[in-house]
Design an enzyme around this catalytic site. Structure first.
Site, short mmCIF file in Angstrom:
data_model
loop_
_atom_site.label_atom_id
_atom_site.label_comp_id
_atom_site.label_asym_id
_atom_site.label_seq_id
_atom_site.Cartn_x
_atom_site.Cartn_y
_atom_site.Cartn_z
N ASP A 76 31.24 42.03 48.17
CA ASP A 76 30.10 41.13 48.02
C ASP A 76 28.87 41.96 48.41
OD1 ASP A 76 28.36 39.09 47.59
OD2 ASP A 76 29.44 37.61 48.79
C1 BGC Z 1 26.78 36.30 46.90
C2 BGC Z 1 27.65 36.57 45.69
C3 BGC Z 1 26.81 37.14 44.58
C4 BGC Z 1 26.13 38.39 45.08
C5 BGC Z 1 25.24 39.03 44.05
C6 BGC Z 1 25.97 37.50 47.30
O1 BGC Z 1 25.05 37.19 48.29
O2 BGC Z 1 27.59 35.91 47.98
O3 BGC Z 1 28.28 35.37 45.27
O4 BGC Z 1 27.63 37.40 43.47
O5 BGC Z 1 25.32 38.06 46.20
O6 BGC Z 1 24.12 38.25 43.83
#
Ligand code: BGC
Length: 763
Positions: free
Chosen positions: A228
């Protein structure tokens, strides 16, 4: 497909390390001299959030269809429809030059307070897994990749970057991993995204057990694991754990750390090569789908409308719906004019167009007059004037429709909800309007359950329309006017109040840890176990027609676990309009070695029926429908015995029940050891053979010894200890019981137990 091994052999150590980290916020690192292109990813999960400059982190994204969010999708219970949505998402990715869409999210709704619950499917792992697999299969069928997220146990926003989810192994397997496991096995997502949090003390981004042992080795995941955004703390530890690709990039220091670790011998280059191989495989796979063309904005808007109308759940209806012939309709609530159709955070989509609820109502209300009042402000302030104005309108109308949207300051990625409540103004508004207007309909826009006890008895109807996507305003109007017969059913329980919810006393944790103390018992598993009333049960939803179930059958009354079963039932539309019904099959284990939930969803099917029509519905049950994860055997096990197959219209509405007998084909290893209790020795098939005869002797002797000469040998009275001694012994380790009787034994207690264990192993 390129010869990946040959490319890896030509890559320098620096190139390999760089490939394992992004080049920018949304791209992989290309290796131009070897023909390795860049791959582009975008959020996800219910639309494409493609920023115009893929190397920039924050920008308004290009227009794309905003489909309903996952709470609504799961409430459709329609895997084919979700597959279609996946195909449409892929078409948009192709048109917008996106190789991998970051979704779907398959985390469990442990508490209704979870800030991102709107992005997740369900409190039930089977349903969430089916939905996730279907969406992945839909997207990937068009040559676009997905990212199944957030793996694992990311069930809250409070301290989401650091908190450790403390979960026992069985709960992890049965509740928090199952949806991921189903999705991986049924759909092979190109990528899996690890979560931010720790699981039992280790960051998910470094978790060898979760990433390598379970995901890759046990489930056979072939794709790459991406972090993530910002989830990596220690790049080398993450590579060792099985995290292939760190995002976002670039991260020069991290790349250097990897190079240094290989050079110093701390990191085996083979580990790096394996991550490089996984990344290259996906990068080249993505190239097989040319990213060109346009997508059909209108067709996708229409699909979004259809999905929204299938996912809306009619929670209450005193007969006011569908609307017919009302001359004056008072439309109240600012979300009628400013549609609330998605949540805040990384999933926020720039819609291609938006169906405004008020306009959509107007378009269908040919012979009615519509009036509008805003009803509540956009912030948390209280405005009596707005309520008075709404009451004035409602008083003179034939019906009042209240559009109530939970504001973003109450529900979004990044923070959990503090409570289940609407705003004070919204509650006061509903109460004031329903006092003067006996036909009041509440249309809710929210991503997770809200409490309704303060007002639900005063209104005629409630339609849960979720974060309904950009076309949801039209779907609401269709349902209100009966152009669509609602067929959504809840994928999560609506509790009566916050303090009733399963994780309440373990939420949200603190001091770095959150204890999943409720274990397996989340959602309906908890309310079943507590025999606790709820506002609306899992699987519940009304229709404008009614359905009867009959003629339930199973393919065999006695069956082997590996063969599974087919359950069939006839469903008849007993009303006057066409409609759709979702048949749910739950399994109840009559007796088990370890405690199990009262019932668990193991299959479902949605059927469409004309008035008077009957269709036979078939649902397949397999080994896993009857199995549970045994932490001592470290595997899914079945046990011989009787199971009830519950055919239901909701978790609280069982229509048919059949009892079947399962024969387990497992040949389980013996898990007895020197600490095993007498009960465990007797419950183990081999243990009882070896120890059984000794037990008989022991029982006779013990009862004599402890009865103190009393008449009833079971319950010692005079001179003894007044209890059923064998009951007490049963839960003591065999060795401890023998120690008490050492003087009458021919050899030390430990040696006797060791002898039994040797005999068991030899069987
Ligand atoms: C979120 C993800 C997301 C990623 C990219 C993160 O903060 O938890 O779900 O895909 O950011 O935006």
């Amino acid at each position: 497909m390129k010869n990946i091994q040959s490319i890896i052999s030509q890559m320098t150590l620096e190139e390999k390390a760089a490939l394992c980290t992004g080049a920018s916020a949304w791209t992989t690192t290309p290796v131009e001299r070897l023909g390795v292109p860049e791959m582009i990813v975008s959020d996800g999960p219910h639309g494409v959030r493609r920023v115009p400059d893929v190397h920039a982190m924050m920008m308004e994204s290009l227009p794309a269809t905003c489909f309903p969010t996952a709470s609504c999708l799961a409430s459709t219970w329609d895997v084919e429809l979700i597959h279609k949505m996946g195909e449409a998402l892929a078409e948009e990715c192709i048109a917008l030059n996106v190789d991998v869409l970051l979704g779907p999210g398959a985390n469990m709704k442990r508490s209704p307070l979870g800030g991102r619950n709107f992005e997740y499917f369900s409190e039930d792992p089977y349903l969430a897994g089916e939905m996730a697999a279907s969406m992945i299969n839909g997207i990937q069928s068009r040559g676009v990749g997905t990212s199944l997220k957030h793996y694992a146990a990311n069930n809250q926003e409070f301290q989401r970057f650091s908190i450790s989810a403390e979960i026992d192994e069985r709960t992890l397997r049965e509740i928090y991993l199952t949806a991921f496991e189903k999705a991986v096995k049924q759909a092979q997502p190109w990528t899996v995204m690890c979560s931010y949090n720790k699981v039992n003390g280790t960051f998910a981004s470094e978790h060898h057990y979760l990433l390598t042992e379970i995901l890759k080795n046990e489930w056979g995941f072939e794709g790459l694991v991406v972090s993530d955004w910002g989830a990596v703390r220690d790049r080398v530890a993450a590579l060792k754990g099985g995290l292939d690709w760190e995002m976002p990039g670039p991260q020069e220091r991290r790349v250097k750390a990897v190079v240094d670790a290989v050079n110093s011998g701390e990191l085996d280059e083979a580990v790096l090569d394996e991550s490089v191989r996984r990344i290259l495989r996906i990068v080249f796979k993505a190239q097989e789908t040319p990213k060109t063309g346009k997508f059909d904005i209108d067709a996708h808007h229409e699909l979004a409308r259809k999905i929204a109308s299938e996912g809306m759940v009619l929670l209450k209806n005193n007969g006011i719906l569908p609307l017919k012939g009302q001359q004056h309709i008072a439309v109240i609530g600012r979300s009628a004019e400013t549609a609330h159709f998605q949540g805040g955070g990384s999933s926020h989509i720039h819609p291609t167009k938006v169906a405004m609820p008020y306009k959509e109502l107007q378009a269908r209300a040919e012979n009615s007059e519509l009036t509008y009042a805003e009803g509540y402000p956009s912030d948390n302030s209280f405005n009596q004037g707005m309520i008075d104005q709404a009451v004035g309108l409602a008083q003179s109308a034939d019906v009042a429709i209240l559009y109530i949207a939970l504001p973003t300051f109450k529900e979004s990625e990044g923070y959990d909800r503090p409570d289940l409540d609407l705003t004070d103004q919204q509650i006061a508004l509903i109460k004031a309007v329903s006092k003067v207007q006996k036909h009041t309909v509440v249309v809710l826009n929210n991503g997770a359950p809200v409490a309704m006890s303060a007002w639900i008895d005063d209104v005629d109807a409630v339609l849960e329309s979720w974060m309904m996507g950009q076309a949801g305003g039209a779907a609401v109007a269709d349902v209100l006017f009966g152009r669509v017969n609602p067929s959504g059913k809840l994928a999560e329980t609506f509790p009566l109040k916050l303090s009733d919810t399963p994780a309440h006393i373990n939420w949200p944790g603190g001091a770095g840890e959150v204890h999943y103390g409720e274990g397996l018992f989340i959602g309906y598993r908890y309310y079943d176990a507590k025999e606790m009333p709820v506002l609306f049960p899992f699987g519940y939803g009304l229709s404008y027609t009614t359905f009867a179930y009959s003629n339930a059958k199973v393919s065999a009354k006695n069956f082997k676990d590996v063969d599974g079963l087919t359950v069939t039932v006839d469903v008849t539309n007993t009303g006057n309009v066409a409609g759709k019904e979702t048949v749910q099959v739950y399994v109840h284990d009559q007796k088990s070695g370890l405690r199990r939930p009262e019932k668990e969803l193991k299959g479902f099917a949605k059927v469409e029926l004309k008035p008077g029509e009957t269709k036979s519905v078939s649902i397949q049950l397999d080994f896993r429908s009857f199995a549970y994860y045994h932490p001592e055997y470290k595997q899914w096990i079945t046990e011989n015995g009787e199971f009830d197959i519950l055919i239901a219209a909701s978790a609280a509405d069982i229509r048919e029940s059949l009892t079947v007998t399962l024969e387990s084909t497992l040949n389980l290893p013996c898990i007895l050891d020197k600490e095993s209790t007498i009960r465990e020795w007797m419950a183990d098939p081999r243990g009882s053979v070896v120890f059984g005869p000794f037990y008989q002797m022991m029982e006779t002797e013990s009862r004599k010894l402890f009865s103190g000469g009393g008449e009833d040998e079971r319950y010692a009275t005079d001179g003894a200890i007044g209890m059923d001694i064998m009951e007490m012994f049963s839960d003591m380790p065999l060795v401890s019981v023998l120690m008490f009787q050492q003087s009458s034994l021919p050899m030390p207690a430990e040696d006797i137990v060791a002898g039994f264990l040797a005999q068991v192993q030899a069987l």
